[in-house]
Design an enzyme around this catalytic site. Structure first.
Site, PDB file in Angstrom:
ATOM      1  N   HIS A 154       0.708  -1.196   0.005  1.00 15.31           N
ATOM      2  CA  HIS A 154      -0.016  -0.090   0.014  1.00 15.31           C
ATOM      3  C   HIS A 154       0.815   1.118   0.131  1.00 15.31           C
ATOM      4  CE1 HIS A 154      -3.152  -2.776   0.790  1.00 15.31           C
ATOM      5  NE2 HIS A 154      -4.200  -1.808   0.818  1.00 15.31           N
ATOM      6  N   HIS A 205       1.218  -4.092   9.104  1.00 13.80           N
ATOM      7  CA  HIS A 205       2.500  -3.844   9.005  1.00 13.80           C
ATOM      8  C   HIS A 205       3.261  -3.426  10.262  1.00 13.80           C
ATOM      9  CE1 HIS A 205       2.759  -4.904   4.620  1.00 13.80           C
ATOM     10  NE2 HIS A 205       1.593  -4.257   4.562  1.00 13.80           N
TER      11      HIS A 205
END
EC number: 3.1.3.-
Length: 416
Positions: A154, A205
């Site tokens: 992303h 993450h």
């Protein structure tokens, strides 16, 4: 002039051949020398330690959790995801901004391929859940959680796409404005920062994933801004484009590294690899008809909003129908071709009768009858090939081709 064109074609064919030979050489060398395993053994332990060490920071960030932030960052992640961009690209092509749509497609494909390759080479874990709270609001996010962590796709995609979009807008302005450049850059940086923070907040993450995604994204963006005009010129005006890109797409399926454990990353790459092939071949064939720089653009007198909405209403059902037909045709033809060529195949999703085993020559036949293709399978350490890869590739190639070739032809026919 004729001699110049001939020299250009010869030079183009030379570098195309060198690229394909280079990829084949890399596939053979990396398979024989086990490059993926060696790189993983060097990088994975260090990255895993950074992920574990970053858990306390994630927990501190998640202490400020509430429903509004959950919904905001989940929605923001969906807006900058590859599936969203994929759904948005047809609308961009049909709006008349062909060059922007082409570049966005190729850039997404490049980011997706390189990012997923690095993920599967390193095979680094995501933050452990628990103690980290992982929020997966959509099916797409659940699939993303099954991938490896480093780098953050992303973050990488947002850096590249927002950076290129800013470059495109600024270069399209008739006059330079320092204030527009400043505010555009600030807006792009804000979006990247929100995405990066959101991925940590959602527990998807660790900080090392974000930093690596940011660094790789900046490098890719710099490279892309250097070569994008030459690449677009090659796609729209050179010879052998379709044959070269077909061979390139096929080889990239084999060049993809094998992860430590299976993840959805390869499926994503296969789908977008097919999309890229469909876009490139379709644009190359119909550039002068539908995708040139003088094509009517949305909000212009030639393409008012009412006509554009008509395009969407005609185009969306058409491309979905083409996707269904491409999938059905691939499910019917690919197994027959594979069996005829002696390629052992299996299916994990699309063809139930091939689930769980390889189909091909009977085991009591002489081994030397299988031919070179099966020997290639054995060389690449595959007992059989998943036919779903080919089916997925062809259905998305057909869908993308219809976006830039079939559907614009329909628009022309019905005066949209």
């Amino acid at each position: 002039m004729k001699k110049i064109l001939e020299r250009s074609m010869e030079g183009s064919g030379t570098w195309q051949g060198l690229v394909l030979v280079g990829i084949v050489t890399w596939i053979c060398a990396s398979s024989y020398l086990k490059f993926t395993h060696k790189f993983r053994s060097l990088l994975q332990p260090w990255v895993a330690r950074q992920v574990v060490g970053g858990v306390p920071l994630i927990l501190r960030i998640q202490k400020c959790q509430n429903g509004v932030l959950d919904a905001f960052f989940s929605g923001l992640s969906c807006v900058v995801s590859v599936p969203f961009y994929t759904a948005f690209l047809p609308l961009l092509f049909w709006s008349g901004h062909g060059r922007l749509a082409r570049q966005m497609t190729l850039l997404i494909a490049f980011c997706d391929y390189l990012g997923n390759c690095i993920k599967d080479v390193v095979s680094a874990p995501r933050p452990s859940c628990p103690p980290v709270r992982r929020i997966t609001a959509t099916k797409d996010e659940e699939d993303n959680a099954m991938e490896y962590g480093l780098p953050s796709s992303h973050t990488l995609n947002t850096v590249c796409l927002s950076g290129y979009l800013l470059h495109y807008v600024l270069s399209s302005l008739e006059y330079e404005s320092v204030s527009i450049q400043y505010y555009g850059f600030a807006l792009a940086c804000l979006l990247v920062a929100l995405i990066a923070f959101g991925r940590v907040y959602l527990g998807m993450h660790s900080v090392v994933d974000i930093v690596s995604g940011l660094a790789i994204g900046v490098l890719i963006l710099g490279l892309w801004l250097t070569v994008n005009e030459k690449l677009d010129d090659f796609i729209t005006s050179k010879q052998n484009v379709s044959s070269f890109w077909t061979a390139l797409s096929f080889l990239l399926l084999f060049a993809y590294p094998t992860p430590e454990h299976p993840t959805p990353s390869y499926e994503y790459h296969t789908a977008f690899n097919g999309v890229t092939l469909g876009i490139v071949t379709g644009v190359q064939q119909t550039y002068s008809q539908f995708h040139h720089e003088a094509a009517p653009r949305i909000f212009s007198p030639e393409l008012p909003i009412s006509s554009y909405l008509g395009r969407v209403m005609v185009g969306i059902p058409t491309i979905l129908l083409v996707k269904f037909c491409s999938k059905s045709l691939a499910k019917w033809t690919l197994p027959m071709v594979s069996n005829a060529l002696g390629i052992p195949i299996r299916s994990s999703m699309y063809i139930p009768k091939l689930k769980g085993y390889a189909s091909g020559k009977k085991t009591d036949e002489p081994k030397n009858s299988v031919g070179y293709l099966q020997k290639l399978c054995e060389f690449l350490s595959h007992d059989s090939f998943d036919i779903d890869t080919g089916i997925r590739f062809f259905q998305y190639a057909g869908l993308a081709w219809s976006v830039v070739d079939l559907v614009p032809s329909l628009f022309s026919y019905v005066n949209l």
